[in-house]
Design a protein around this motif. Structure first.
Motif, PDB file in Angstrom:
ATOM      1  N   ALA A  91       0.932  -1.582   0.143  1.00 31.62           N
ATOM      2  CA  ALA A  91      -0.114  -0.020  -0.164  1.00 31.62           C
ATOM      3  C   ALA A  91       1.157   1.641  -0.012  1.00 31.62           C
ATOM      4  N   ASP A  92       0.430   2.380  -0.086  1.00 32.37           N
ATOM      5  CA  ASP A  92       1.188   3.890  -0.103  1.00 32.37           C
ATOM      6  C   ASP A  92       0.852   4.576   0.816  1.00 32.37           C
ATOM      7  N   ILE A  93       2.295   4.032   1.959  1.00 33.99           N
ATOM      8  CA  ILE A  93       2.698   4.354   3.039  1.00 33.99           C
ATOM      9  C   ILE A  93       3.426   5.645   2.895  1.00 33.99           C
ATOM     10  N   THR A 142       5.498  -1.433   1.709  1.00 32.31           N
ATOM     11  CA  THR A 142       5.098   0.088   1.496  1.00 32.31           C
ATOM     12  C   THR A 142       5.681   0.899  -0.263  1.00 32.31           C
ATOM     13  N   PHE A 143       5.305   1.851  -0.421  1.00 31.46           N
ATOM     14  CA  PHE A 143       4.966   2.208  -1.769  1.00 31.46           C
ATOM     15  C   PHE A 143       6.041   3.166  -1.493  1.00 31.46           C
ATOM     16  N   ALA A 144       7.022   3.683  -1.177  1.00 35.98           N
ATOM     17  CA  ALA A 144       8.399   4.889  -0.783  1.00 35.98           C
ATOM     18  C   ALA A 144       9.005   4.020  -0.502  1.00 35.98           C
ATOM     19  N   GLY A 184       2.205  18.626  -9.540  1.00 29.27           N
ATOM     20  CA  GLY A 184       1.505  17.776  -8.021  1.00 29.27           C
ATOM     21  C   GLY A 184       1.944  17.244  -6.523  1.00 29.27           C
ATOM     22  N   ARG A 185       2.924  16.165  -7.935  1.00 26.19           N
ATOM     23  CA  ARG A 185       3.528  15.564  -7.169  1.00 26.19           C
ATOM     24  C   ARG A 185       4.467  15.745  -6.080  1.00 26.19           C
ATOM     25  N   VAL A 186       4.938  17.026  -6.215  1.00 23.98           N
ATOM     26  CA  VAL A 186       6.562  17.863  -5.617  1.00 23.98           C
ATOM     27  C   VAL A 186       5.832  17.643  -4.753  1.00 23.98           C
ATOM     28  N   VAL A 197      11.147   2.236  -3.518  1.00 18.12           N
ATOM     29  CA  VAL A 197      12.006   3.362  -3.665  1.00 18.12           C
ATOM     30  C   VAL A 197      11.219   3.666  -5.024  1.00 18.12           C
ATOM     31  N   LYS A 198      10.342   4.644  -5.374  1.00 14.18           N
ATOM     32  CA  LYS A 198       9.967   5.145  -6.810  1.00 14.18           C
ATOM     33  C   LYS A 198      10.326   6.248  -7.161  1.00 14.18           C
ATOM     34  N   HIS A 199       9.840   7.062  -8.282  1.00 13.99           N
ATOM     35  CA  HIS A 199       9.675   6.429  -9.364  1.00 13.99           C
ATOM     36  C   HIS A 199      10.709   6.781 -10.190  1.00 13.99           C
ATOM     37  N   LEU A 200      11.449   4.986 -10.550  1.00 14.40           N
ATOM     38  CA  LEU A 200      12.240   4.933 -11.369  1.00 14.40           C
ATOM     39  C   LEU A 200      12.009   5.299 -12.850  1.00 14.40           C
ATOM     40  N   VAL A 249      11.319  -1.389  -6.291  1.00 19.56           N
ATOM     41  CA  VAL A 249      11.227  -0.451  -6.769  1.00 19.56           C
ATOM     42  C   VAL A 249      10.355   0.234  -8.060  1.00 19.56           C
ATOM     43  N   MET A 250      10.238   1.040  -7.807  1.00 20.71           N
ATOM     44  CA  MET A 250       8.675   1.247  -8.743  1.00 20.71           C
ATOM     45  C   MET A 250       9.122   1.726 -10.066  1.00 20.71           C
ATOM     46  N   THR A 251       8.643   2.048 -11.159  1.00 19.64           N
ATOM     47  CA  THR A 251       8.848   2.024 -12.807  1.00 19.64           C
ATOM     48  C   THR A 251       7.757   3.930 -11.965  1.00 19.64           C
ATOM     49  N   ALA A 252       9.050   4.533 -13.358  1.00 21.18           N
ATOM     50  CA  ALA A 252       7.435   5.648 -13.534  1.00 21.18           C
ATOM     51  C   ALA A 252       7.218   5.212 -14.939  1.00 21.18           C
ATOM     52  N   PHE A 253       6.213   6.688 -14.427  1.00 20.86           N
ATOM     53  CA  PHE A 253       5.024   6.305 -16.091  1.00 20.86           C
ATOM     54  C   PHE A 253       5.828   7.108 -17.181  1.00 20.86           C
ATOM     55  N   ASN A 254       6.761   8.193 -17.179  1.00 25.91           N
ATOM     56  CA  ASN A 254       7.599   8.601 -18.134  1.00 25.91           C
ATOM     57  C   ASN A 254       8.163   8.345 -18.974  1.00 25.91           C
ATOM     58  N   SER A 281       5.882  -2.367 -11.915  1.00 28.50           N
ATOM     59  CA  SER A 281       5.176  -1.620 -12.769  1.00 28.50           C
ATOM     60  C   SER A 281       4.833   0.162 -11.567  1.00 28.50           C
ATOM     61  N   ASP A 282       4.417   0.972 -12.237  1.00 27.58           N
ATOM     62  CA  ASP A 282       3.248   1.803 -11.713  1.00 27.58           C
ATOM     63  C   ASP A 282       2.758   1.795 -12.529  1.00 27.58           C
ATOM     64  N   TRP A 283       0.909   1.309 -11.865  1.00 28.21           N
ATOM     65  CA  TRP A 283      -0.504   1.525 -12.559  1.00 28.21           C
ATOM     66  C   TRP A 283      -0.861   1.951 -13.383  1.00 28.21           C
ATOM     67  N   GLY A 332      -0.957  16.677  -5.090  1.00 29.57           N
ATOM     68  CA  GLY A 332      -0.440  15.208  -5.188  1.00 29.57           C
ATOM     69  C   GLY A 332      -0.449  14.945  -6.599  1.00 29.57           C
ATOM     70  N   GLU A 333      -0.592  13.414  -6.885  1.00 25.21           N
ATOM     71  CA  GLU A 333      -0.610  12.661  -8.193  1.00 25.21           C
ATOM     72  C   GLU A 333      -1.988  13.516  -8.829  1.00 25.21           C
ATOM     73  N   ALA A 334      -1.753  13.969 -10.466  1.00 21.29           N
ATOM     74  CA  ALA A 334      -2.371  14.513 -11.752  1.00 21.29           C
ATOM     75  C   ALA A 334      -3.173  16.482 -10.915  1.00 21.29           C
TER      76      ALA A 334
HETATM   77  C1  GLC Z   1      -0.138   5.531  -8.177  1.00 24.49           C
HETATM   78  C2  GLC Z   1       1.314   6.299  -7.958  1.00 24.49           C
HETATM   79  C3  GLC Z   1       2.349   5.576  -7.368  1.00 24.49           C
HETATM   80  C4  GLC Z   1       1.174   4.107  -6.305  1.00 24.49           C
HETATM   81  C5  GLC Z   1       0.499   3.942  -7.149  1.00 24.49           C
HETATM   82  C6  GLC Z   1      -0.204   2.925  -6.048  1.00 24.49           C
HETATM   83  O1  GLC Z   1      -0.863   5.164  -9.966  1.00 24.49           O
HETATM   84  O2  GLC Z   1       1.918   6.957  -9.153  1.00 24.49           O
HETATM   85  O3  GLC Z   1       3.203   6.270  -6.888  1.00 24.49           O
HETATM   86  O4  GLC Z   1       2.257   4.093  -5.496  1.00 24.49           O
HETATM   87  O5  GLC Z   1      -0.448   4.119  -8.262  1.00 24.49           O
HETATM   88  O6  GLC Z   1      -1.111   3.262  -5.627  1.00 24.49           O
END
Ligand code: GLC
Length: 719
Positions: A87-89, A131-133, A145-147, A185-188, A229-234, A264-266, A469-471
């Motif tokens: 989960a995203d903690i 945790t996704f952190a 927003g994700r700054v 660690v994210k987002h590579l 490690v989590m991949t980045a969307f970009n 992967s990211d979502w 935050g996201e988006a």
């Molecule tokens: C989101 C985020 C990512 C998060 C994942 C799971 O789209 O980009 O940071 O960990 O999906 O919620």
């Protein structure tokens, strides 16, 4: 289960079971499968037996719920392979700490580690494993927003925080300590460099820039032992990160030696189609598995296509085996084969979550995260003052910020209630004045009435959690007009005004900072926010935060960051009236407030810094010493910062780079001597051929209170 038996387990798995181990879905896909068979499951093309074999679930929480999900899964899984629960903690589970950009302003790695440890403890007892952190994306654009989730614009500081967060989440021995969880660690990589600050947008930069500024913090997290490690969307140089073999195989796994799980990211595997990097799901699945993406989050392409690709000889089954082994190995490391419920415990959940100890850390963190940007004699508030607290955040629980999914706004200490613990209720009037993005005449009138009767106005202004935050990218980063109008209507009353800002990014402070007498940035301070800000407003604590990201003069300056290159026509005080220099016609080059900036309730002076030598060689250490004195009436904390400039490199070099810092606490009148040690290895950088080394020559060194106000000294590196 020994490693051999993990290999043995793999040999018992069918290819369908192996592939299913590599997908991740939300818990609803497991709980009411019947309902989902026609709904999302069907939409995702997932059959029931696939679900019985999936490898991991995201966003399942609660000891009772997670145990039920695990128990049901184990009954249905032929080989009894337990689920990974993730989960995203990001900044707390139920006790919410300041958002990362706020916490980063504390310049306190031990504090950051303690918040992660507390978050891990609350997460582990609810049955979470991962945790996704930490999110360690470097950011130079506050429109993005994700700054809010980042620790700012500096590679070195981001790396220090990356290490601290991983240590806090994982502890020393993840296998033995079931109060800890695995970090991801994210987002590579370089997600924070999205063009225009627009989320999910294209990232374009040289490999050298990527390695110099954007990759270091991810590597620090990997070196600190981050299990995932989590991949980045970009895209990274035109190739979506999620299918980028150069980034994920060569850099992450070969150069950095990462042997953990890459997720992967979502939906990011499937998004390769929209990117235009895959013609269909099969190509996206192939590119992802070839890049070494072990878990596909929330899309079914691995399940739908990999088996056929193997049968057609287009994907080597060994790639699938490699990924499955990494997932199984993580489950083994977490002890899930021995105890699939790990730390989940309903009874303990009650005592651990929102414990007094965690609330105390949250309050300390919120105090240390706040940054005082201006104070012309109005803070701290004096007892006996009649105060009008006015603004949409005066009595708001929306101070937890984004990614506080399991925090409860009703549990957040609101600013008004925090202030009531400091002063008589008869001396504290409260009025909303306006909503976050809209207002009415009666709201304004009520605020004006409260203000007329007060000696001082405390404004509680800012962004809602949804505005970052996201988006949550914004093209205009000023406060919403309704709030600027509120300030403008209060101003004519001629009362002293202090503004407290609840924000998820550096803001364009036009219409705020020049209109008020003090500005205290609270960021989204978390569950104890109102109490902590009250501590600061009434002087029970003193602000000590320092910006880890520049506050722009206006959005037109962006990107504006301290560690920029000089250009061939730098603007200087001497040529400011010339036309043909690098400047704007309508605004300054410098940000409104620089990286490293922050005020307190006392003042500090720096004596002239001394160098232990004028010249150093490789292997030698240069010691920089500076005496810092508290010249005010109260105790205070100062972050002494050390920057270096390589005056002439094989490629151009930033005008300053943070190399060290020391947070010190001084009593009134106290002087302390701060010493930093610098070696040749800290002067290395990526050359045009990507070799990482230092050059002989002149260096400048800056010691001071922030990236702008720092004394320059020179030294030579000789080889
Ligand atoms: C989101 C985020 C990512 C998060 C994942 C799971 O789209 O980009 O940071 O960990 O999906 O919620």
């Amino acid at each position: 289960m020994t490693k051999r038996s993990i290999t043995e387990l793999l040999s018992q798995m069918t290819i369908d079971e192996k592939i299913a181990q590599l997908i991740q879905v939300t818990p609803d896909f497991l709980t009411d499968t019947e309902a989902n068979l026609t709904g999302p499951l069907a939409a995702l093309g997932l059959s029931e037996d696939i679900i019985h074999n999936i490898g991991s679930v995201l966003s399942a929480v609660g000891a009772k719920e997670t145990k039920a999900i695990q128990e049901q899964h184990l009954k249905r899984n032929r080989l009894g392979i337990p689920l990974l629960l993730m989960a995203d903690i990001i900044h707390g589970y139920r006790t919410i700490f300041p958002v990362s950009l706020g916490l980063a302003s504390s310049w306190d790695m031990n504090l950051a580690e303690r918040t992660a440890e507390a978050a891990a403890k609350e997460s582990a007892v609810t049955g979470l494993h991962v945790t996704f952190a930490p999110m360690v994306d470097l950011v130079r654009d506050p429109r993005w927003g994700r700054v809010v989730e980042s620790t700012g614009e500096d590679p070195y500081l981001n790396g220090e925080y990356a290490r601290a967060f991983v240590r806090g989440f994982q502890g020393e021995d993840l296998s033995a300590d079931t109060d800890r969880i695995a970090a991801c660690v994210k987002h590579l990589a370089a997600y924070g460099a999205a063009e225009g600050g627009r989320d999910y947008n294209t990232v374009n930069m040289s490999e050298r820039q990527l390695r110099e500024s954007y990759l270091p913090a991810y590597k620090e997290a990997v070196d600190a032992g981050s299990e995932l490690v989590m991949t980045a969307f970009n895209t990274v140089d035109g190739v979506p990160a999620t299918g980028n073999r150069w980034l994920m195989r060569k850099v992450l796994r070969e150069e950095w030696g990462f042997g953990g799980v890459l997720i992967s990211d979502w939906g990011a595997v499937q998004e390769m189609i929209a990117h235009g990097a895959a013609a269909d799901g099969a190509e996206a699945a192939r590119k992802a598995i070839e890049a070494g993406v072990d878990i596909e989050m929330m899309t079914p392409l691995y399940v739908l296509d990999l088996k056929r690709l193997v049968e057609e000889g287009k994907v080597d089954e060994a790639l699938i085996d490699e990924s499955v082994l990494r997932v199984l190995r993580l489950k083994e490391k977490l002890g899930l084969f021995d105890n699939p419920y790990r730390g989940a415990d309903e009874e303990r959940e009650e005592e651990v979550i929102l414990s007094g100890e965690h609330r105390a850390v949250a309050r300390e963190a919120a105090v240390k995260s706040a940054v005082l940007l201006k104070n012309e004699g109005v803070l701290p508030l004096r007892s006996g003052q009649k105060t009008a607290l006015i603004g949409p955040f005066a009595q708001s629980g929306d101070i937890l910020g984004p990614w506080s999914l399991w925090g409860k706004r009703e549990e957040a200490a609101q600013l008004y209630n925090g202030m009531l613990t400091k002063t008589e209720s008869s001396l504290l009037r409260v009025a909303k004045g306006c909503d976050v993005e809209s207002g009415s005449e009666e709201q304004l009138e009520e605020a004006l009435q409260a203000a007329r009767e007060a000696d001082i106005i405390v404004l509680a202004l800012g962004e809602s959690s949804e505005m970052s935050g996201e988006a949550g990218s914004r093209g205009d980063i000023r406060l919403p007009k309704a709030q600027l109008d509120l300030i403008a209507r209060l101003k004519p009353l001629g009362k002293p005004m202090a503004a407290v800002l609840f924000n998820g990014r550096p803001l364009d402070l036009h219409g705020v900072i020049d209109e008020v007498d003090a500005v205290l940035v609270a960021w989204f301070p978390g569950t104890e926010g109102g109490n902590a800000i009250a501590d600061l407003l009434y002087g029970d604590s003193a602000p000590s935060g320092r910006l880890t990201m520049s506050f722009p003069y206006a959005v037109g300056q962006i990107p504006v960051y301290y560690n920029h290159y000089n250009t061939g026509r730098p603007l200087t005080p001497e040529n400011a009236d010339q036309r043909y220099v690098s400047k704007y016609l309508d605004m300054p080059n410098d940000p409104l407030l620089p990286f490293g900036f922050g005020l307190g309730y006392t003042t500090f002076t720096y004596a002239k810094a001394a160098l232990s030598a004028e010249t150093i060689r490789p292997g030698e250490t240069l010691t920089v010493t500076v005496d810092v004195t508290n010249t005010g009436e109260t105790a205070g904390e100062e972050v002494v910062q050390l920057y270096v400039r390589d005056v002439a490199g094989e490629v151009v070099r930033p005008v300053k780079e943070l190399k060290a810092f020391r947070k010190i606490k001084l009593a009134p009148g106290e002087t302390v001597s701060v010493a930093f040690e610098l070696g040749e290895e800290q002067l290395r950088y990526y050359h045009s051929d990507l070799s990482y080394e230092s050059d002989e020559g002149e260096f400048q060194l800056f010691v001071g209170a922030n990236s702008r106000d720092a004394e320059a000294l020179s030294f030579q590196l000789v080889k």
